[in-house]
Design a protein around this motif. Sequence first.
Motif: not given
Length: 282
Positions: A193-202, A206-212
């Motif tokens: 939900t945050t434009p330009g966002a990046i983070s560490q995630l299990s 990572a669904d490659n739909e909402t986050v890539y």
Amino acid sequence: MHRFITPFFLISGLMMSSCSDKKPTLKITGSTTVNLAVAEAAEALRGESDTKIFVDTQGGSSGGITAIGEGTADIGMASKPLTKSDRDRFPGVDLKVTQIGADAVALVVNADVWKGGVKSLTRKQVQAIYEKKITNWKDVGGADEAIVFYNKEPGRGTWEVFANYAYGSADKAPEVSHPEVGANEETRTKVATTPGAISQLSMAWADNETVYALNLTDNDDASVAATGSNIASGKYPMSRPLNLITRGEPTGKAKVLVDYMLSEPGQKLMEKHGYLPLSRLK
């Protein structure tokens, strides 16, 4: 991918039964990553056992290790290897580690970053972004957009795996101020939900739909995707074990749950939630 997460109020409700209820209690705490499969296993075991099972994720992996070291839980969940410093915190305590599967940590980005052209990062680029030396995606081949880095809060196994990749050791990672996120679900929501966002995630989140999930470079500077085969072989640079921790060899009700997670039904739960079962690691 369907993920089963036992509602906290249902679990805690089981713990609030009358004082006359003398059923034994099994307390499990720690990593939100390991929790996905373990919480579902706990549901299955509740139906065939006289044990009340309480599962929470207070403090992430560090919280799980601490709870076992201090004797306040029966099983700790950790989504990272145990280090010497982890063991040194509890001299005289036998922290027994049982691996139940494997996972990877991904650097995930908002859809606009991905669609803007950023599909892979080098280790040096990751360091520069983390240290705020690179603050715009255009400097790594993306669109003209500010980078928003959400950092995992202290104690999360995900952060330690990330720091080991980026700096060779978590102890070498510089202290940098970023907005913090905790559990996997919170992290995915913030990035999505945050434009330009990046983070560490299990990787399982990572669904490659909402986050890539971005590809990362390995030691040979080749771009590596977080596929099952690359995780199993260790080629993907942010692979990690998923562990259950007990004080010494598991016994009693703790052993029942640990054995269940090592059994065929438990290993199927690992696959169901996007993790690699032990059979894939041989």
